[in-house]
Design a protein around this motif. Structure first.
Motif, mmCIF file in Angstrom:
data_model
loop_
_atom_site.group_PDB
_atom_site.id
_atom_site.type_symbol
_atom_site.label_atom_id
_atom_site.label_comp_id
_atom_site.label_asym_id
_atom_site.label_seq_id
_atom_site.Cartn_x
_atom_site.Cartn_y
_atom_site.Cartn_z
ATOM 1 N N UNK A 17 6.451 -9.435 -0.466
ATOM 2 C CA UNK A 17 6.083 -8.766 0.775
ATOM 3 C C UNK A 17 4.604 -9.043 1.039
ATOM 4 N N UNK A 18 4.215 -8.994 2.275
ATOM 5 C CA UNK A 18 2.807 -9.143 2.648
ATOM 6 C C UNK A 18 2.144 -7.764 2.641
ATOM 7 N N UNK A 19 0.835 -7.717 2.342
ATOM 8 C CA UNK A 19 0.150 -6.410 2.307
ATOM 9 C C UNK A 19 0.327 -5.585 3.587
ATOM 10 N N UNK B 133 -6.990 -3.226 -1.134
ATOM 11 C CA UNK B 133 -7.094 -3.663 -2.532
ATOM 12 C C UNK B 133 -5.919 -3.148 -3.348
ATOM 13 N N UNK B 134 -5.552 -1.897 -3.124
ATOM 14 C CA UNK B 134 -4.417 -1.313 -3.854
ATOM 15 C C UNK B 134 -3.135 -2.072 -3.521
ATOM 16 N N UNK B 135 -2.917 -2.335 -2.238
ATOM 17 C CA UNK B 135 -1.719 -3.079 -1.832
ATOM 18 C C UNK B 135 -1.700 -4.469 -2.467
ATOM 19 N N UNK B 136 -2.829 -5.155 -2.430
ATOM 20 C CA UNK B 136 -2.929 -6.493 -3.011
ATOM 21 C C UNK B 136 -2.596 -6.445 -4.505
ATOM 22 N N UNK B 137 -3.144 -5.456 -5.207
ATOM 23 C CA UNK B 137 -2.864 -5.303 -6.634
ATOM 24 C C UNK B 137 -1.371 -5.050 -6.870
#
Length: 86
Positions: free
Chosen positions: A19-21, A6-10
């Motif tokens: 970049x992709x997660x 979730x943090x990466x997506x945000x």
């Protein structure tokens, strides 16, 4: 969805990262890499409070707590664990 995902997506959506997660390493230095600046840090803190129900103190907002996805995740664990002691 795991919190780190979730943090990466945000981060990717909020800071327009191309970049992709899965390509964003948990230990990538978000501050030194220029992903998060001072305004971005405040935006991230606001999102963490709203998303995870954290009540963060100004003293908690130290750069080392937000340097990487892993550091942010650990910070959320600590903030969640100490929420009842404030």
């Amino acid at each position: 969805m795991a919190r780190t995902a979730q943090i990466k997506k945000y981060l990717i959506e909020q800071f327009s990262l191309d970049i992709q997660p899965d390509d964003l390493a948990d230990d990538y230095d978000l501050l030194a890499g220029g992903v998060i600046d001072s305004l971005g840090l405040l935006t991230l803190v606001s999102w963490l409070e709203a998303t995870y129900g954290l009540d963060l103190d100004v003293l908690d907002i130290a750069p080392e707590n937000f340097r990487s996805v892993a550091a942010i995740d650990a910070f959320c664990d600590t903030a969640d664990a100490t929420a009842g002691t404030r």
